[in-house]
Design a protein around this motif. Sequence first.
Motif, mmCIF file in Angstrom:
data_model
loop_
_atom_site.group_PDB
_atom_site.id
_atom_site.type_symbol
_atom_site.label_atom_id
_atom_site.label_comp_id
_atom_site.label_asym_id
_atom_site.label_seq_id
_atom_site.Cartn_x
_atom_site.Cartn_y
_atom_site.Cartn_z
ATOM 1 N N TYR A 227 0.839 -1.209 0.000
ATOM 2 C CA TYR A 227 0.000 0.000 0.000
ATOM 3 C C TYR A 227 0.868 1.251 0.000
ATOM 4 C CZ TYR A 227 -3.858 3.115 1.160
ATOM 5 O OH TYR A 227 -4.798 4.123 1.120
ATOM 6 N N ALA A 286 -6.541 -6.473 -6.643
ATOM 7 C CA ALA A 286 -5.842 -5.210 -6.363
ATOM 8 C C ALA A 286 -4.436 -5.231 -6.954
ATOM 9 C CB ALA A 286 -5.777 -4.975 -4.852
ATOM 10 N N SER A 309 -7.670 -0.714 -7.243
ATOM 11 C CA SER A 309 -6.788 -1.177 -6.160
ATOM 12 C C SER A 309 -7.295 -0.692 -4.805
ATOM 13 C CB SER A 309 -5.356 -0.665 -6.382
ATOM 14 O OG SER A 309 -4.772 -1.280 -7.495
ATOM 15 N N TRP A 313 -8.523 -2.895 -1.658
ATOM 16 C CA TRP A 313 -7.801 -2.688 -0.397
ATOM 17 C C TRP A 313 -8.824 -2.458 0.721
ATOM 18 C CZ3 TRP A 313 -3.475 -2.777 2.426
ATOM 19 C CH2 TRP A 313 -3.383 -1.964 3.544
ATOM 20 N N ASN A 317 -9.109 -4.897 4.187
ATOM 21 C CA ASN A 317 -8.841 -4.376 5.520
ATOM 22 C C ASN A 317 -9.850 -4.808 6.579
ATOM 23 O OD1 ASN A 317 -7.088 -2.910 7.160
ATOM 24 N ND2 ASN A 317 -6.962 -1.250 5.690
ATOM 25 N N TRP A 378 1.081 -8.027 -3.583
ATOM 26 C CA TRP A 378 -0.363 -8.188 -3.406
ATOM 27 C C TRP A 378 -0.898 -9.414 -4.136
ATOM 28 C CZ3 TRP A 378 -2.613 -2.539 -3.636
ATOM 29 C CH2 TRP A 378 -2.935 -2.144 -2.333
#
Length: 404
Positions: A227, A286, A309, A313, A317, A378
């Motif tokens: 990230y 992503a 993306s 994400w 999370n 990722w």
Amino acid sequence: MDEKDMVQHSKKLMIAIMGISLVLSTSGAISGTIPLMEKHFANMSTATVELIVTIPSAAGIFVPLLAGFIEKITGKKLLALLGLAVTAICGVLPAFTGSYGLILFSRIMVGVGISLLTPLSVSYITDIYDEVKANELLGYRNSFINIGSTILLFLAGYLIKISWHAAYWVFILALIPLAMTLFWIPKKFDNYSVTVAEDVDQQKIKQTTNWAIIGYAVLFGIMQVSYMGINLKIPSYIVNNHIGDSSTGSFILSLLPIAAIVSGLLYKYIYKAWGKNTTAISATIAGIALGLTLVLNNSFLIGTCVVVSGFFWGIMNPHMTELFALSSPKGSMTLSTSIVIFGINIGGTLAPYVFQSLGKMFKNNSPESGLLISAVIWTVFGIVFLLANMMIKSQKTTGKEDEK
């Protein structure tokens, strides 16, 4: 309506608790200033300048581990007010100085402020709300985190046109959730438990951890490196390839949390469809979307890939948060959250040096290289996670057949 029901339906309380989450992802709001700061600190390496963006994570390595102990002394409300005040005051300091040392110190203190708030943003939810409501609010929490990031990135993008110093004025907005916490979260919720709808003595609760929580800390750290790759490399990629200027990069980054806001609101529906594979599928998509930015030369198309993306994400999370929350020992949510944040902040702090080291290894330190590394991490993470789930499912099926 009894007190427990009043707590569950209090709009002001919910907004104030969500308000704390508004500042949790704002430390990177000034990522768009990297190209300009590289010129200002021309005698320093790229990784050293990028450290200004990621250094708040360094404070987050240790501070969250102390948050539980500090909370016992101050209580949740005072700790939240302290964290918000430090974030607002120290966040604005670089607007007044060009000294690398002072800027780095102010950024570390921003990390301290945010690190004090992060465990509270989870424990307030899990302690005050019942399981169904808490799960829903964890999704909303992710949206609020990204709302704060979006607002500050968007405003910073305009302020960058004045100077890179001016971009730091965005942190003054932390005073808004400070006011909400001060007036809308009663002190009585410092030691509140939804299971008994009354105060509990935190001194009698011995917080512990387990290997599952440590494992999730490692996984979150790996995810955070990827990230941060977007935040660190997109602005330079845009400028170096003459796709746009620093404000273009900042605007594209502001799309990242906007997408995550939407995904936070849609999370419960996607989770219902994908179940335990939610993180695996999201990470894979992503990663692929991020990789596509490297074959595009148009700010609109790059922005679209960043949105994809950011969206997934935002799905990863809350799902990962839910997984580690389920693995947390009873009464140890603050400690469990702190350990996971420890992993996240190690990943965030070391990200510039991870990219620098891997760049040297592959003899390519360009922004493109950093974005490719993030995309690969990722994608591989998602595929491995998916294969692991398939193996677990296969073992359970085989076990049931053997029992028959």
